[in-house]
Design an enzyme around this catalytic site. Structure first.
Site, PDB file in Angstrom:
ATOM      1  CE  LYS A 122      14.385  19.229  -2.397  1.00  0.00           C
ATOM      2  NZ  LYS A 122      14.516  17.770  -2.323  1.00  0.00           N
ATOM      3  CD  GLN A 174      12.816  15.070  -4.062  1.00  0.00           C
ATOM      4  OE1 GLN A 174      13.628  15.981  -4.090  1.00  0.00           O
ATOM      5  NE2 GLN A 174      12.099  14.802  -2.980  1.00  0.00           N
ATOM      6  CG  ASP A 208      19.779  15.143  -0.693  1.00  0.00           C
ATOM      7  OD1 ASP A 208      19.074  15.968  -0.100  1.00  0.00           O
ATOM      8  OD2 ASP A 208      19.472  14.617  -1.782  1.00  0.00           O
TER       9      ASP A 208
HETATM   10  N1  GUN Z   1      12.766  12.869  -0.497  1.00  0.00           N
HETATM   11  C1  GUN Z   1      12.242  13.321   0.674  1.00  0.00           C
HETATM   12  N2  GUN Z   1      13.104  14.140   1.301  1.00  0.00           N
HETATM   13  C2  GUN Z   1      14.207  14.219   0.516  1.00  0.00           C
HETATM   14  C3  GUN Z   1      15.431  14.932   0.628  1.00  0.00           C
HETATM   15  O1  GUN Z   1      15.711  15.651   1.599  1.00  0.00           O
HETATM   16  N3  GUN Z   1      16.301  14.756  -0.398  1.00  0.00           N
HETATM   17  C4  GUN Z   1      16.029  13.956  -1.467  1.00  0.00           C
HETATM   18  N4  GUN Z   1      16.966  13.841  -2.411  1.00  0.00           N
HETATM   19  N5  GUN Z   1      14.903  13.292  -1.586  1.00  0.00           N
HETATM   20  C5  GUN Z   1      13.989  13.424  -0.607  1.00  0.00           C
END
Ligand code: GUN
Length: 284
Positions: free
Chosen positions: A52, A96, A119
């Site tokens: 990211k 995350q 998200d």
């Molecule tokens: N953990 C697995 N997929 C995601 C996601 O799309 N966003 C976040 N914040 N955590 C995750």
């Protein structure tokens, strides 16, 4: 024989468009910032967070990383979220998941300002998605919709089957397919006759979390098969939920793992962060 849907190529296109708009905003003095928060030492989360941050560089955003220790308390994380909510340099906040067990994930998600919730996990944003009036789309399902669009197959009227009912993928995925007028079925661990239901799908989205879960008998000839899975096989190699090699000849279109849905999730996160910055600055 299936055509491979190239998630790397589609995601590169999405990111190039984001970059173009971000460069325009920069000329107007608008810098875009994404805060990425990771708690603990989960190796998979570390890989996602690094990817990211790398994507932020590619599109010209500033990323702010907060790596907190495994023993961080819920109160400490809430304090950080509050600080980021009030930080003008931060357009998007990504915490995350999963979080260590002493932290309630819903408490954290609820604390993120909905207009910085890139998200789209906050209940306000989930509600917007449900009624089809949204600013942010959940990243993975939105990425899947882009990949389906890439095939040229129109979702309208098609039998769409989603395997998995998580808040992150399965539920919003079903909703996005419904918005495009698909006839949608959600299957899960208690579903009876799962293989038969899947075998009627024109569009099959697998988000189960089990390697080789989808076998050729579960696929309709010529179907669009989208694999959201990220598993490790017995040799530690990354693999999806679909038995790719076995299903390849029967599917019409198929996404590889890696190189399918994964890169799309990150590209859509960049798109959401751009959207957040545009909304904040009243730019259409
Ligand atoms: N953990 C697995 N997929 C995601 C996601 O799309 N966003 C976040 N914040 N955590 C995750």
């Amino acid at each position: 024989m299936a055509q491979i849907i190239d998630g790397k190529a589609v995601s590169a296109r999405v990111k190039a468009n984001v970059r173009k708009e971000a460069d325009e905003l920069k000329k107007q003095g608008i810098e875009i910032g994404l805060a990425v928060v990771i708690v603990g030492n989960d190796p998979a989360s570390r890989v996602y967070v690094n990817n990211k941050k790398k994507a932020c560089e590619e599109v010209g955003f500033t990323s702010y990383e907060y790596a907190l220790p495994e023993e961080t308390t819920e109160k400490e994380l809430l304090e950080l979220v509050d600080k980021l909510n009030n930080d003008d340099k931060v357009n998007g906040i990504l915490v995350q998941l999963p979080l260590p067990k002493q932290i309630n994930e819903n408490s954290i998600i609820n604390a993120i300002r909905p207009d910085k919730d890139v998200d789209a996990f906050h209940p306000a944003n989930v509600g917007h998605i449900m009624i089809g009036d949204f600013s942010f789309l959940p990243c993975t399902p939105a990425g899947v919709m882009e990949l389906i669009a890439e095939t040229g197959v129109d979702v309208c009227g098609k039998n769409c089957v989603v395997i998995g009912r998580s808040n992150i993928v399965g539920k919003p995925m079903a909703m996005l397919l419904l918005h495009k007028h698909g006839t949608v079925t959600i299957c899960h661990s208690r579903t009876k006759d799962l293989a038969e239901i899947c075998a009627r799908a024109d569009i099959l989205v697998a988000a189960v979390g089990k390697a080789k879960f989808v076998t050729p008998d579960m696929i309709k000839e010529g179907a669009v098969v989208i694999d959201v899975g990220m598993n490790r096989n017995e040799n530690g190699k990354l693999c999806g939920d679909v038995d790719y090699d076995a299903c390849f000849d029967k599917a019409g279109y198929i996404t590889p793992v890696p190189g399918g849905v994964g890169p799309m999730t990150i590209a859509m996160l960049m798109k959401n962060t751009l959207t957040a910055a545009k909304i904040k600055n009243n730019i259409k």
